[in-house]
Design a protein around this motif. Structure first.
Motif, short mmCIF file in Angstrom:
data_model
loop_
_atom_site.label_atom_id
_atom_site.label_comp_id
_atom_site.label_asym_id
_atom_site.label_seq_id
_atom_site.Cartn_x
_atom_site.Cartn_y
_atom_site.Cartn_z
N LEU A 189 0.84 -1.19 0.00
CA LEU A 189 0.00 0.00 0.00
C LEU A 189 0.89 1.25 0.00
O LEU A 189 1.38 1.67 1.05
CB LEU A 189 -0.91 0.00 1.24
CG LEU A 189 -1.70 -1.29 1.51
CD1 LEU A 189 -2.48 -1.17 2.82
CD2 LEU A 189 -2.63 -1.63 0.35
N PRO A 190 1.10 1.86 -1.18
CA PRO A 190 1.97 3.05 -1.25
C PRO A 190 1.24 4.32 -0.82
O PRO A 190 0.10 4.55 -1.19
CB PRO A 190 2.34 3.12 -2.74
CG PRO A 190 1.23 2.42 -3.46
CD PRO A 190 0.64 1.41 -2.52
N VAL A 191 1.93 5.13 -0.02
CA VAL A 191 1.37 6.42 0.39
C VAL A 191 2.51 7.36 0.76
O VAL A 191 3.38 7.02 1.56
CB VAL A 191 0.37 6.27 1.56
CG1 VAL A 191 1.03 5.67 2.79
CG2 VAL A 191 -0.32 7.57 1.89
N VAL A 195 5.87 2.60 1.44
CA VAL A 195 5.03 1.47 1.07
C VAL A 195 4.78 0.63 2.33
O VAL A 195 5.71 0.13 2.96
CB VAL A 195 5.68 0.58 -0.01
CG1 VAL A 195 4.79 -0.63 -0.32
CG2 VAL A 195 5.93 1.38 -1.28
N LEU A 196 3.51 0.56 2.73
CA LEU A 196 3.12 -0.29 3.86
C LEU A 196 2.80 -1.67 3.32
O LEU A 196 2.00 -1.81 2.40
CB LEU A 196 1.90 0.30 4.56
CG LEU A 196 2.06 1.68 5.20
CD1 LEU A 196 0.72 2.15 5.75
CD2 LEU A 196 3.11 1.67 6.29
N THR A 225 8.29 -0.83 4.70
CA THR A 225 7.67 -0.81 6.03
C THR A 225 6.70 -1.98 6.15
O THR A 225 5.66 -2.00 5.51
CB THR A 225 6.91 0.51 6.27
OG1 THR A 225 7.81 1.60 6.06
CG2 THR A 225 6.38 0.57 7.69
N LEU A 226 7.06 -2.94 6.99
CA LEU A 226 6.22 -4.12 7.21
C LEU A 226 5.41 -3.93 8.48
O LEU A 226 5.97 -3.71 9.55
CB LEU A 226 7.11 -5.36 7.33
CG LEU A 226 6.45 -6.66 7.79
CD1 LEU A 226 5.47 -7.15 6.74
CD2 LEU A 226 7.50 -7.72 8.08
N LEU A 227 4.09 -3.97 8.36
CA LEU A 227 3.23 -3.94 9.55
C LEU A 227 2.89 -5.37 9.94
O LEU A 227 2.22 -6.08 9.17
CB LEU A 227 1.93 -3.16 9.27
CG LEU A 227 2.02 -1.65 9.06
CD1 LEU A 227 0.63 -1.05 8.97
CD2 LEU A 227 2.81 -0.97 10.14
N PRO A 228 3.34 -5.85 11.10
CA PRO A 228 3.08 -7.24 11.48
C PRO A 228 1.60 -7.53 11.74
O PRO A 228 1.18 -8.67 11.76
CB PRO A 228 3.91 -7.43 12.74
CG PRO A 228 4.12 -6.06 13.28
CD PRO A 228 4.14 -5.14 12.10
N THR A 229 0.80 -6.48 11.97
CA THR A 229 -0.63 -6.66 12.21
C THR A 229 -1.38 -5.42 11.73
O THR A 229 -0.81 -4.34 11.67
CB THR A 229 -0.92 -6.87 13.72
OG1 THR A 229 -2.34 -6.94 13.94
CG2 THR A 229 -0.37 -5.71 14.55
#
Length: 569
Positions: A189-191, A195-196, A225-229
């Motif tokens: 998800l780029p913003v 990028v998330l 950027t990795l969001l684990p949750t």
């Protein structure tokens, strides 16, 4: 084809709706709320501009987007709220049905409520009459993606407060390019140059599984950027002053008891309420909950009336006025600023409701509730030892989450096992009869199974499990769980019935039947086919196409006048 996409070239009237279709699968809108000297809180901007919020919804968003004057929030503050949608609001059914079918029940898209994710800034500004710059950026969504949306706000809000509307328009256009949230998929998800990378949980995931490992297995290109949750909170931070009472709080949530959380700020209020709601996951909390609630809320009178018993709702508040208003409520959690007793967070005490004073009420859990189960002293010792050893908060949270998950599963597994035994045998499903009914839930029969298949098989906790079940049967959470499971089982029976029909010799059955009987069969099969597609029943590949081909072949064998009638039916 992605079910969320628009097909073909839209007509001008549809252009706006189709343009924002991807955006609307994530967010309803973005609002900017400011403080006006004459009007008070006021919506300065709603984006996309063609989003229609009712006046009641706008008013609620205005009041819920600002901390009240008692919170004294200087600088930047993030918190969440939840508000009831206005009656008669139209929703896009296809997105809800497709997403909700595959999402865990705890992460399904809300049908009658909005979540608000707020980034509030209050800083000194001599150019403003009141001496302070006060503004909130609010993401309004039907999705309970707390961690994702607050992470998104941390990226876009600071930039927005500098560049204002042009920045917001650019961000919304970027979100409108995101792929839709499809359960089980990992998405980039780029913003704003970041990028998330997130994974959307699926109902087929193993509870308590690691989403990070699942992302690694998907073999996607690495994202910065990795969001684990997308939804989980820091449970340990939320519960650190009530750790020794965790068992009591879990039971209150399980039973849908009315609870008020009085906190020093909207941040603490909203995080505590959301943490409490999540404590019974994977069971869905089926009562109302308001992470941040104010005296201006449109439901204020509904929830504060003294002429009837308090509703099954959790309210998070910060205004001391509520202490007097909620004196008749059975459970009040009064939180203060976290204080340390040496290395350990000071634990609040359970106190009698009569000790609740209008002014200067000390932190504590004000209730007369007696738990059905004993405390898990091993868990408390493990967490306190972790604090002394300065174990990272995310590790402490993982221990808490695992404990609560196992506790809820120990409670739910006997119910699931009994419910599964009420399902008719597969061999009793035949093509020529209506599917058999699911046997009704008998509380007495279920209770009689607990000696051999009860929670004691998976939980070491002692106590009155049977008393806890009896009270659970009277709660909205049992009603919601039962309705959901009954619906799933009914759809499973329908799917089995369709498969059995497709494997039967239907053409042979029609050979010695009258035209009236054949037409009756065609109409019934067509109705089942339409219903299966509308409900998106999960059947084996090719079953629905096979059934449609059979209907067509039977119609073609009938006289022309009947073909004409059935062709237009």
């Amino acid at each position: 084809m992605n079910p969320f996409e628009c097909s073909g070239s839209p007509r001008p009237a549809e252009d706006s709706r189709c343009r924002w279709l991807r955006f609307s699968s994530w967010l309803e809108c973005v609002c900017v709320v400011t403080f006006d000297l004459e009007l008070g809180q006021a919506i300065e901007l709603v984006y996309p501009q063609d989003v229609k919020l009712t006046e009641k919804e706008k008013t609620s968003i205005c009041y819920l987007s600002f901390p009240d004057s008692y919170s004294g929030c200087l600088g930047d503050t993030q918190f969440s709220f939840r508000l009831r949608q206005s009656v008669g609001r139209r929703t896009s059914r296809f997105t809800e049905d497709v997403y909700n079918r595959d999402a865990p029940v705890t992460l399904q898209r809300e049908v009658s409520h909005f979540f608000g994710y707020v980034y509030f800034r209050q800083v000194k500004d001599v150019s403003v009459k009141r001496g302070y710059f006060q503004k909130s950026l609010v993401l309004v969504s039907r999705l309970p993606y707390t961690h994702l949306f607050h992470s998104l706000l941390q990226i876009i809000a600071p930039e927005f407060f500098e560049k204002l509307e042009p920045c917001l328009e650019a961000v919304c256009n970027e979100i409108d390019q995101w792929p839709s949230p499809i359960p089980g998929l990992t998405l980039n998800l780029p913003v704003m140059g970041v990028v998330l990378q997130v994974r959307i949980p699926s109902k087929t995931d193993k509870p308590g599984g690691s989403p990070v490992k699942q992302i690694a297995r998907e073999n996607l290109l690495p994202a910065p950027t990795l969001l684990p949750t997308i939804h989980e909170l820091d449970l340990f931070r939320c519960f650190q002053s009530v750790l020794i009472h965790l068992q009591m709080l879990w039971e209150l949530m399980l039973l849908g008891e009315p609870v008020v959380v009085m906190a020093p700020s909207p941040n603490v209020s909203s995080e505590t309420v959301l943490a409490l709601v999540s404590s019974i996951s994977p069971l869905k909390f089926c009562c109302d909950f308001r992470p941040y609630f104010t005296i201006h809320d449109s439901e204020f009178r509904e929830y504060t009336t003294r002429t009837q018993a308090p509703a099954s709702v959790i309210l998070g508040v910060t205004n001391p006025f509520f202490i007097k208003t909620f004196q008749t409520w059975p459970h009040i959690i009064r939180l203060g600023e976290t204080k340390m007793a040496g290395d350990l967070p000071k634990q609040v005490k359970v106190k009698k409701l009569s000790k609740l004073k209008t002014l200067d009420t000390k932190p504590g859990i004000y209730t007369a509730y007696k738990t059905f189960l004993h405390k898990d002293k091993i868990l408390i010792k493990r967490l306190l030892k972790g604090i002394q050893r300065k174990r990272p908060s995310e590790v402490q949270s993982a221990i808490l989450r695992r404990h609560l998950l196992e506790l809820t599963q120990s409670f739910i597994i006997p119910l699931e096992r009994y419910m599964a035994s009420q399902m008719p045998l597969q061999r009793s499903v035949t093509p020529w009869k209506t599917p058999p009914q699911i046997r009704p839930f008998s509380q007495d029969e279920f209770m009689s199974t607990l000696d051999h298949t009860g929670p004691q098989l998976t939980s070491v906790l002692k106590g009155d499990w049977m008393g806890l079940y009896r009270k659970f049967f009277r709660s909205p959470n049992f009603d919601g769980w039962y309705r959901h499971r009954h619906k799933e089982m009914t759809q499973k029976l329908e799917s089995l019935h369709l498969e059995v029909i497709c494997n039967a010799d239907l053409l042979g059955w029609t050979k010695d039947k009258s035209e009236v009987e054949i037409v009756d069969l065609i109409l019934k099969l067509r109705e089942k086919l339409i219903k299966a597609r509308r409900q998106q029943l999960q059947v084996k590949d090719g079953v629905l196409d096979k059934l449609e081909a059979f209907i067509t072949s039977i119609i073609s064998s009938l006289p022309e006048d009947l073909q004409t009638v059935l062709g237009t039916h």
